[in-house]
Design a protein around this motif. Structure first.
Motif, PDB file in Angstrom:
ATOM      1  N   ARG A 140      40.684  -6.965   1.488  1.00 49.00           N
ATOM      2  CA  ARG A 140      39.861  -7.734   0.551  1.00 49.00           C
ATOM      3  C   ARG A 140      40.333  -7.527  -0.881  1.00 49.00           C
ATOM      4  NH1 ARG A 140      34.926  -9.532   1.900  1.00 49.00           N
ATOM      5  NH2 ARG A 140      34.378  -9.326   4.071  1.00 49.00           N
ATOM      6  N   ALA A 141      40.015  -8.482  -1.731  1.00 47.82           N
ATOM      7  CA  ALA A 141      40.322  -8.347  -3.158  1.00 47.82           C
ATOM      8  C   ALA A 141      39.421  -7.269  -3.751  1.00 47.82           C
ATOM      9  CB  ALA A 141      40.111  -9.671  -3.863  1.00 47.82           C
ATOM     10  N   ASP A 142      40.010  -6.422  -4.578  1.00 48.91           N
ATOM     11  CA  ASP A 142      39.287  -5.323  -5.214  1.00 48.91           C
ATOM     12  C   ASP A 142      38.821  -5.787  -6.591  1.00 48.91           C
ATOM     13  OD1 ASP A 142      38.291  -2.932  -6.090  1.00 48.91           O
ATOM     14  OD2 ASP A 142      40.230  -1.943  -6.270  1.00 48.91           O
ATOM     15  N   THR A 143      37.568  -6.192  -6.702  1.00 50.20           N
ATOM     16  CA  THR A 143      37.054  -6.710  -7.974  1.00 50.20           C
ATOM     17  C   THR A 143      36.492  -5.608  -8.861  1.00 50.20           C
ATOM     18  OG1 THR A 143      34.944  -7.176  -6.896  1.00 50.20           O
ATOM     19  CG2 THR A 143      36.541  -8.971  -6.992  1.00 50.20           C
ATOM     20  N   GLU A 144      36.378  -4.385  -8.338  1.00 49.39           N
ATOM     21  CA  GLU A 144      35.814  -3.282  -9.114  1.00 49.39           C
ATOM     22  C   GLU A 144      36.691  -2.941 -10.315  1.00 49.39           C
ATOM     23  OE1 GLU A 144      35.503   0.822 -10.365  1.00 49.39           O
ATOM     24  OE2 GLU A 144      37.054   0.174  -8.984  1.00 49.39           O
ATOM     25  N   GLY A 145      38.013  -2.974 -10.136  1.00 42.78           N
ATOM     26  CA  GLY A 145      38.931  -2.658 -11.232  1.00 42.78           C
ATOM     27  C   GLY A 145      38.849  -3.662 -12.358  1.00 42.78           C
ATOM     28  N   TRP A 146      38.785  -4.935 -12.022  1.00 39.90           N
ATOM     29  CA  TRP A 146      38.655  -5.984 -13.045  1.00 39.90           C
ATOM     30  C   TRP A 146      37.341  -5.826 -13.812  1.00 39.90           C
ATOM     31  CZ3 TRP A 146      41.658  -9.460 -15.336  1.00 39.90           C
ATOM     32  CH2 TRP A 146      41.066 -10.479 -16.060  1.00 39.90           C
ATOM     33  N   ARG A 166      45.762 -17.880 -17.512  1.00 45.09           N
ATOM     34  CA  ARG A 166      46.353 -16.717 -18.156  1.00 45.09           C
ATOM     35  C   ARG A 166      45.583 -15.467 -17.768  1.00 45.09           C
ATOM     36  NH1 ARG A 166      44.213 -16.183 -24.038  1.00 45.09           N
ATOM     37  NH2 ARG A 166      42.134 -17.008 -23.756  1.00 45.09           N
ATOM     38  N   ILE A 167      46.218 -14.335 -18.020  1.00 46.06           N
ATOM     39  CA  ILE A 167      45.596 -13.039 -17.756  1.00 46.06           C
ATOM     40  C   ILE A 167      45.417 -12.354 -19.094  1.00 46.06           C
ATOM     41  CG2 ILE A 167      45.884 -10.825 -16.586  1.00 46.06           C
ATOM     42  CD1 ILE A 167      47.714 -12.285 -14.619  1.00 46.06           C
ATOM     43  N   ASP A 168      44.198 -12.006 -19.415  1.00 40.73           N
ATOM     44  CA  ASP A 168      43.892 -11.400 -20.719  1.00 40.73           C
ATOM     45  C   ASP A 168      44.049  -9.889 -20.712  1.00 40.73           C
ATOM     46  OD1 ASP A 168      43.310 -13.908 -21.668  1.00 40.73           O
ATOM     47  OD2 ASP A 168      41.178 -13.755 -21.221  1.00 40.73           O
ATOM     48  N   ARG A 169      45.029  -9.377 -19.991  1.00 39.36           N
ATOM     49  CA  ARG A 169      45.288  -7.948 -19.922  1.00 39.36           C
ATOM     50  C   ARG A 169      46.778  -7.720 -20.125  1.00 39.36           C
ATOM     51  NH1 ARG A 169      40.527  -8.810 -19.548  1.00 39.36           N
ATOM     52  NH2 ARG A 169      39.016  -7.852 -18.167  1.00 39.36           N
ATOM     53  N   PRO A 170      47.154  -6.621 -20.787  1.00 39.69           N
ATOM     54  CA  PRO A 170      48.586  -6.304 -20.883  1.00 39.69           C
ATOM     55  C   PRO A 170      49.119  -5.893 -19.507  1.00 39.69           C
ATOM     56  CG  PRO A 170      47.251  -4.639 -21.986  1.00 39.69           C
ATOM     57  CD  PRO A 170      46.315  -5.693 -21.531  1.00 39.69           C
ATOM     58  N   ILE A 178      46.024 -11.160  -7.060  1.00 37.28           N
ATOM     59  CA  ILE A 178      44.849 -11.600  -6.304  1.00 37.28           C
ATOM     60  C   ILE A 178      44.120 -10.401  -5.717  1.00 37.28           C
ATOM     61  CG2 ILE A 178      44.138 -12.793  -4.195  1.00 37.28           C
ATOM     62  CD1 ILE A 178      46.351 -14.871  -4.846  1.00 37.28           C
ATOM     63  N   LYS A 179      44.852  -9.466  -5.123  1.00 34.16           N
ATOM     64  CA  LYS A 179      44.223  -8.304  -4.482  1.00 34.16           C
ATOM     65  C   LYS A 179      43.671  -7.304  -5.496  1.00 34.16           C
ATOM     66  CE  LYS A 179      44.727  -9.824  -0.436  1.00 34.16           C
ATOM     67  NZ  LYS A 179      43.568 -10.319   0.294  1.00 34.16           N
ATOM     68  N   LEU A 180      44.164  -7.335  -6.737  1.00 25.68           N
ATOM     69  CA  LEU A 180      43.571  -6.503  -7.792  1.00 25.68           C
ATOM     70  C   LEU A 180      42.327  -7.158  -8.390  1.00 25.68           C
ATOM     71  CD1 LEU A 180      46.684  -5.152  -9.705  1.00 25.68           C
ATOM     72  CD2 LEU A 180      45.090  -3.847  -8.302  1.00 25.68           C
ATOM     73  N   GLY A 181      42.015  -8.367  -7.955  1.00 27.46           N
ATOM     74  CA  GLY A 181      40.823  -9.048  -8.441  1.00 27.46           C
ATOM     75  C   GLY A 181      41.004  -9.692  -9.802  1.00 27.46           C
ATOM     76  N   VAL A 182      42.246  -9.946 -10.206  1.00 21.59           N
ATOM     77  CA  VAL A 182      42.521 -10.542 -11.511  1.00 21.59           C
ATOM     78  C   VAL A 182      42.116 -12.008 -11.465  1.00 21.59           C
ATOM     79  CG1 VAL A 182      44.325 -11.131 -13.157  1.00 21.59           C
ATOM     80  CG2 VAL A 182      44.369  -8.934 -11.989  1.00 21.59           C
TER      81      VAL A 182
END
Length: 166
Positions: free
Chosen positions: A38-44, A145-149, A135-139
């Protein structure tokens, strides 16, 4: 009674004699399919705009996680399989160990790197592996775009043309 009726063991007669049993039996290792992840949404949810996504782009595994983690959250084999099922009229894409879940995908598997080196030779597969990691990191990249470095490693003494291709 005849001698053959008493002794059940066949006599070694040269060419057609029975072979001795093997010294050791080796079992075939099952493919490394780990099951659905599953995608890990906790980190995001824990991250902010200054939290970096760290990707270790190795030739044996691509590891990804967040800068606040002590170890990577995700480890993926750097290979991809994509094929079109004509009966279902759908294209299937398998990344990492998911390639081993389907027989057709195993035959279509393409490694990211040249065999025996750290040089990327299949950029489509590399893009698929990186998309899978995000996707699996929940980004959430819904806005394009991704607002993270992003901190991404490369092999030591990487060739110039390989660096330009990225």
């Amino acid at each position: 009674m005849a001698p053959s009726a008493i002794n059940d063991t066949p006599l070694a007669s040269g060419r057609n004699s029975p072979k001795p049993p093997p010294a050791k039996l080796w079992s075939v290792k099952e493919p490394p399919f780990e099951g659905y992840r599953r995608a890990d949404t906790e980190g995001w949810a824990r991250s902010n705009h200054e939290t970096a996504i760290v990707i270790d782009n190795g030739s044996s595994a691509v590891r990804a996680g967040w800068s606040f983690d002590s170890k990577p959250r995700l480890s993926v084999l750097p290979n991809m399989a994509r094929y079109r099922d004509r009966k279902l009229n759908r294209t299937f894409t398998f990344i990492g160990s998911d390639v081993y879940s389907d027989g057709t995908a195993r035959g279509q598997s393409k490694p990211v790197y040249e065999p025996g080196s750290n040089i990327v030779n299949n950029w489509d597969a590399m893009e698929g592996v990186l998309d899978y990691c995000f996707i699996k990191l929940g980004v959430d990249g819904k806005n394009g775009r991704i607002d993270r470095p992003i901190v991404m490693t490369e092999p030591i003494a990487n060739l110039g043309y390989s660096r330009k291709s990225a």
